[in-house]
Scaffold this motif. Structure first.
Motif, mmCIF file in Angstrom:
data_model
loop_
_atom_site.group_PDB
_atom_site.id
_atom_site.type_symbol
_atom_site.label_atom_id
_atom_site.label_comp_id
_atom_site.label_asym_id
_atom_site.label_seq_id
_atom_site.Cartn_x
_atom_site.Cartn_y
_atom_site.Cartn_z
ATOM 1 N N ARG A 1 0.741 -1.350 0.464
ATOM 2 C CA ARG A 1 -0.420 -0.006 -0.117
ATOM 3 C C ARG A 1 1.221 1.434 -0.025
ATOM 4 N NH1 ARG A 1 -2.863 0.666 4.904
ATOM 5 N NH2 ARG A 1 -3.731 -1.665 4.869
ATOM 6 N N MET A 2 1.681 0.811 0.300
ATOM 7 C CA MET A 2 2.601 2.464 0.710
ATOM 8 C C MET A 2 3.724 2.622 -0.535
ATOM 9 S SD MET A 2 1.731 3.067 3.553
ATOM 10 C CE MET A 2 1.955 4.819 3.770
ATOM 11 N N LYS A 3 3.906 1.951 -1.233
ATOM 12 C CA LYS A 3 4.087 1.807 -2.492
ATOM 13 C C LYS A 3 3.286 2.387 -3.789
ATOM 14 C CE LYS A 3 7.589 0.320 -6.163
ATOM 15 N NZ LYS A 3 7.194 -0.922 -7.735
ATOM 16 N N ALA A 4 1.799 1.689 -3.054
ATOM 17 C CA ALA A 4 0.746 2.443 -4.096
ATOM 18 C C ALA A 4 0.717 3.754 -3.812
ATOM 19 C CB ALA A 4 -0.139 1.766 -4.182
ATOM 20 N N PHE A 5 0.647 4.269 -2.505
ATOM 21 C CA PHE A 5 1.101 5.758 -2.667
ATOM 22 C C PHE A 5 1.746 6.768 -2.897
ATOM 23 C CE2 PHE A 5 1.650 9.071 0.363
ATOM 24 C CZ PHE A 5 0.538 10.005 0.681
ATOM 25 N N ILE A 6 2.830 6.164 -2.956
ATOM 26 C CA ILE A 6 4.328 6.468 -3.583
ATOM 27 C C ILE A 6 4.043 6.960 -4.873
ATOM 28 C CG2 ILE A 6 6.348 4.699 -4.298
ATOM 29 C CD1 ILE A 6 6.664 8.157 -1.966
ATOM 30 N N GLU A 7 3.055 6.246 -6.057
ATOM 31 C CA GLU A 7 2.838 6.066 -7.366
ATOM 32 C C GLU A 7 1.747 7.132 -7.401
ATOM 33 O OE1 GLU A 7 4.895 1.121 -8.368
ATOM 34 O OE2 GLU A 7 2.465 1.699 -8.171
ATOM 35 N N TYR A 8 0.868 7.237 -6.439
ATOM 36 C CA TYR A 8 -0.519 7.995 -6.272
ATOM 37 C C TYR A 8 0.422 9.568 -5.962
ATOM 38 C CZ TYR A 8 -4.208 10.011 -5.424
ATOM 39 O OH TYR A 8 -5.362 11.215 -5.380
#
Ligand code: URA
Length: 311
Positions: free
Chosen positions: A61-68
């Motif tokens: 989720r934290m990787k998805a957040f940085i992409e977002y």
């Protein structure tokens, strides 16, 4: 709330504090669970520009957040590569885009506390100033429509008291769990502007466990009835508790000690008055989990735009 009026935009800057005289005598401060250290890494060069830290349980989720956030801030890597800064360990994952750092913390108080000790030291060694930190996560709601986002007013323990207790040298130390109320209001205002999902401000109960600690009836062990469970959750609701999770108390206490401006933003995955099991589809749960990211993304963008206007 006018973002120009908050402390972050005022002329003086707030450092990240540690309160530990023993650190001065360390030649190399090894941030073991991040696989980073003061002798092996140039922390000011790597992290000195960090202004926003978002933490959440899952590395994915934290990787998805940085992409977002990279897309939101138009800072995308053309190759879409966001390397894990903590690749030397599998304990926590860390990603950075511009002034935003995204770090995973695992599940529960011990896991997030270890991460926060090292994160606070990292920000201190990197000489970061005016840092805002937000925990984005999931929770069980009490009497709220699933998918509602709760911005925490106060983190309370399982007896509904706003405190975090830790045994240090055999003695119980009680720490305050106050969060930044202005920041909570600013986040609520962002949600109003977004107008995509319901957001409320309320108390968050932080427990030591997902099952018996949260009055579930579906763990491996349970010694109480459905009525006992309902009575407890209704009492929690009467004490202003809107949602239940497992990290907010120590997060609030440690951020307050280090002078970090902090907030907790969690989406509710289910209404605990109606059940215990997470039965929504993967797609629905995934879309709920994006809501805190969307809200915090909007907040960060707004802050950076306000800063660009003033400088
Ligand atoms: N996280 C929790 O701690 N509890 C829930 O019910 C859901 C997510």
């Amino acid at each position: 709330m006018d973002p120009l009026k908050n402390k972050q935009n005022s002329s003086f800057s707030t450092p990240v504090c540690v309160h530990n005289p023993h650190l001065d005598s360390l030649k190399d401060d090894i941030l073991y669970h991040f696989s980073l250290g003061t002798e092996t890494h140039d922390l000011p060069a790597m992290f000195g520009d960090v202004k926003f830290v978002c933490v959440g349980g899952s590395p994915w989720r934290m990787k998805a957040f940085i992409e977002y956030i990279a897309a939101e801030l138009e800072m995308e890597d053309p190759k879409s590569e966001y390397p894990n800064i903590c690749a030397g360990t599998d304990r926590y994952a860390m990603y950075k885009v511009g002034p935003v750092l995204s770090v995973s913390h695992g599940m529960g108080i011990p896991s997030i506390a270890i991460m926060l000790h090292e994160l606070i030291k990292l920000l201190y060694h990197a000489q970061c100033k005016d840092v805002t930190i937000i925990r984005i996560g999931t929770s069980g709601g009490i009497g709220l429509e699933p998918g509602t986002v709760v911005v925490t007013k106060q983190s309370v323990d399982a007896t509904f008291q706003p405190k975090f207790e830790q045994v240090i040298l055999g003695k119980t130390v009680v720490r305050n769990t106050d969060l930044d109320q202005n920041l909570a209001e600013e986040l609520l205002q962002c949600s109003k502007e977004l107008d995509q999902f319901e957001t409320v401000i309320g108390n968050t109960m932080c427990t030591l466990d997902f099952y018996e600690g949260q009055a579930r009836l579906d763990g491996a062990f349970c010694s109480y009835s459905e009525k006992d469970k309902q009575d407890y959750l209704i009492k929690a609701r009467e004490a202003g508790v809107c949602n239940i999770e497992m990290e907010s108390s120590v997060f609030s206490a440690m951020c307050k000690l280090s002078g970090l401006r902090a907030a907790v933003v969690c989406v509710t995955l289910l209404d605990r008055l109606k059940g215990d099991q997470l039965m929504s589809s993967h797609e629905v749960l995934n879309s709920f989990q994006k809501r805190p990211q969307i809200l915090v993304g909007c907040f960060i963008k707004k802050q950076l735009m306000a800063k660009a206007v003033t400088s």
